[in-house]
Design an enzyme around this catalytic site. Structure first.
Site, mmCIF file in Angstrom:
data_model
loop_
_atom_site.group_PDB
_atom_site.id
_atom_site.type_symbol
_atom_site.label_atom_id
_atom_site.label_comp_id
_atom_site.label_asym_id
_atom_site.label_seq_id
_atom_site.Cartn_x
_atom_site.Cartn_y
_atom_site.Cartn_z
ATOM 1 C CG HIS A 70 -2.017 0.979 1.183
ATOM 2 N ND1 HIS A 70 -3.357 0.649 1.341
ATOM 3 C CD2 HIS A 70 -2.014 2.321 0.986
ATOM 4 C CE1 HIS A 70 -4.097 1.745 1.259
ATOM 5 N NE2 HIS A 70 -3.294 2.779 1.041
ATOM 6 C CG ASP A 91 -1.170 10.758 -5.756
ATOM 7 O OD1 ASP A 91 -1.065 9.620 -5.253
ATOM 8 O OD2 ASP A 91 -2.277 11.331 -5.895
ATOM 9 N N GLY A 142 -9.678 7.957 -1.507
ATOM 10 C CA GLY A 142 -10.290 9.263 -1.232
ATOM 11 C C GLY A 142 -11.099 9.213 0.062
ATOM 12 C CG HIS A 185 -8.088 3.344 0.639
ATOM 13 N ND1 HIS A 185 -7.589 3.154 -0.613
ATOM 14 C CD2 HIS A 185 -7.096 3.947 1.355
ATOM 15 C CE1 HIS A 185 -6.344 3.632 -0.656
ATOM 16 N NE2 HIS A 185 -6.024 4.107 0.518
ATOM 17 C CD GLU A 232 -7.418 6.041 5.438
ATOM 18 O OE1 GLU A 232 -8.106 6.037 4.406
ATOM 19 O OE2 GLU A 232 -6.265 6.537 5.493
ATOM 20 C CG ASP A 263 -1.705 5.599 3.198
ATOM 21 O OD1 ASP A 263 -2.090 5.096 2.128
ATOM 22 O OD2 ASP A 263 -2.423 6.346 3.897
#
Ligand SMILES: O=c1[nH]cnc2c1ncn2[C@@H]1O[C@H](CO)[C@@H](O)[C@H]1O
Ligand SMILES: [Zn+2]
EC number: 3.5.4.4
Length: 338
Positions: free
Chosen positions: A17, A21, A174, A201, A204, A281
Site C-alpha cells: 500500500h 502521488d 479518497g 480502502h 480507515e 501509505d
C-alpha cells in the site's frame, strides 16, 4: 531485545500500500516543478510543509490536502515515469523486494493525457526502476470515491483493453463515507466479473461495516481496516477468508483512524491471527519510509524477528504478483514453520 534499526532496515520487505502521488521525494518534486513551470519555496523546510500532512491533521480530508499541491506536477508522461522510478529508488533503500504502487489515473488528465497514456507512463517508470534497482513492482489503479461511478468505470475499462502490463489490481481511494461500497456496486461487480484483483480502502476513518461490505463485494485486501477493531465478532471470518489488512501506522495516527496509539489494533489483530501488514501509505505526505514504519511497530510492540517475517509472508501471500514474480521471491518470503 528489539531488533536494531539496521536489522529492521535489512529485513526483506514487501509493500502492498503505497500511493505514487503521496510518495515522491523532495528532490524529484523540485525536478518535476521545474519541468512544469511551477515555482516552489526555496527552503526545504518551507517545501516540506506544503507536501506533508499538517501536524495537527484532524481528519482524513485534512490529511489529503497536500495532494492538491503535487498533482499539477504530474500531468505529463515524463513526470509520471520519473515519479514511479523515484518511488522504486526509495523502495530499494528500504530493502523492499516487491512493491505495489497505486494512483488514480483520472487525477492526471488535467492537460492532454488519456487515461491509458497515464497508466502506461507510470508503468514505464516502474519497469525502468525494476531494472535499475532490482525491486519488483506492479501498479494498482484507484478510482476516486468523490467521482461518479461512470468515471470510475472508465478506469475499470482500461483493464479490458488488453494494453496494460505491470498493472495488478484495483482500489477505491479518497474520503470515506459510511456505506460507500453500495455507491459503487455496478463498478465492483464488473471488477469481480473480470477477476481483477481487488483491494479497497475501508475502515480507515469510516465504520467497521465498510470493511465487511468491502469483503462481501470481493475485496481480498483492505486498505487500513483499522475500524474492524470495533467488530471482534467478525475477526474469525477475516481469518477464515485470509483477508489481509494493509495498515500504515504513521498515516493511521495522522488521519485519526485511532485517537491514540494505545487504541491502535495492530498487535491485537496480529495475535488473534488476522493477517496484518506494514505499509507507508504515503512516504512524503506522512514523512516516513517503510523502515521507519517497521521501527515504529518495533518500538510500540517489541515484535520478534519471526513476527516481522510472518507479516512479510502475509504480504507475499496477499500480493497481486504475477506467477513469475511469486516464484522468484518464494525463498525470501515463505518461512518454514514446521
Ligand atoms: O490514506 C488514504 N486514504 C484514502 N485515500 C488516500 C489515502 N492516501 C492517498 N489517498 C488518495 O489516493 C489518491 C490516489 O493516489 C491520492 O491523490 C489521494 O487523494
Ligand atoms: Zn491509502
Amino acid at each position: 531485545m528489539n531488533l536494531s534499526h539496521t536489522e529492521l532496515n535489512q529485513l526483506p520487505k514487501i509493500e502492498l500500500h503505497c500511493h505514487l502521488d503521496g510518495s515522491i521525494s523532495m528532490g524529484t518534486i523540485r525536478v518535476l516543478a521545474e519541468k512544469a513551470g511551477i515555482s516552489l519555496p526555496d527552503s526545504d523546510a518551507a517545501l516540506r510543509e506544503k507536501i506533508t500532512a499538517p501536524e495537527n491533521a484532524e481528519s482524513l480530508l485534512d490529511y489529503l490536502a497536500p495532494f492538491d499541491f503535487v498533482l499539477p506536477m504530474l500531468q505529463t508522461k515524463e513526470a509520471l515515469s520519473l515519479a514511479a522510478y523515484d518511488v522504486l529508488k526509495q523502495a530499494k533503500q528500504d530493502n523492499i523486494r516487491y512493491i505495489e504502487v497505486r494512483f488514480a489515473p483520472t487525477l492526471h488528465t488535467e492537460k492532454d493525457l488519456t487515461l491509458l497514456e497515464v497508466v502506461q507512463a507510470v508503468t514505464k517508470g516502474l519497469a525502468d526502476g525494476e531494472r535499475e534497482f532490482d525491486v519488483k513492482a506492479n501498479a494498482l489503479l484507484c478510482g476516486m470515491r468523490h467521482e461518479s461511478a461512470a468515471s470510475v468505470m472508465q478506469v475499470i475499462d482500461l483493464f479490458l483493453t488488453g494494453e496494460l502490463t505491470h498493472v495488478a489490481g484495483f482500489d477505491l481511494a479518497g474520503g470515506e463515507s459510511d456505506g460507500f461500497v453500495g455507491e459503487f456496486t455496478s463498478v465492483l461487480e464488473k471488477v469481480t466479473a473480470h477477476d481483477i484483483p481487488l483491494t479497497l480502502h475501508a475502515g480507515e476513518c469510516g465504520c467497521a461495516q465498510n470493511v465487511m461490505d468491502a469483503i462481501k463485494q470481493g475485496a481480498t485486501r483492505i486498505g487500513h481496516g483499522v475500524a474492524i477493531k470495533d467488530m471482534p465478532e467478525k475477526w474469525a471470518e477475516l481469518i477464515d477468508k485470509k483477508i489481509t489488512l494493509e495498515m500504515a501506522p504513521t498515516s493511521n495516527i495522522q488521519t485519526k483512524a485511532v485517537d491514540k496509539i494505545e487504541n491502535y489494533p495492530f498487535k491485537t489483530l496480529l495475535d488473534a491471527g488476522v493477517r496484518v501488514t506494514i505499509n507507508t501509505d504515503n512516504r512524503t505526505v506522512s514523512g516516513t519510509t517503510l523502515t521507519d514504519e517497521y521501527i515504529k511497530i518495533s518500538e510500540w510492540y517489541a515484535l520478534k524477528e519471526s513476527e516481522f517475517r510472518q507479516i512479510a509472508q502475509y504480504a507475499y501471500e496477499a500480493s497481486f504478483m504475477t506467477p513469475q514474480q511469486r516464484a522468484a521471491l518464494k525463498d525470501e518470503f515463505v518461512i518454514d514453520n514446521k
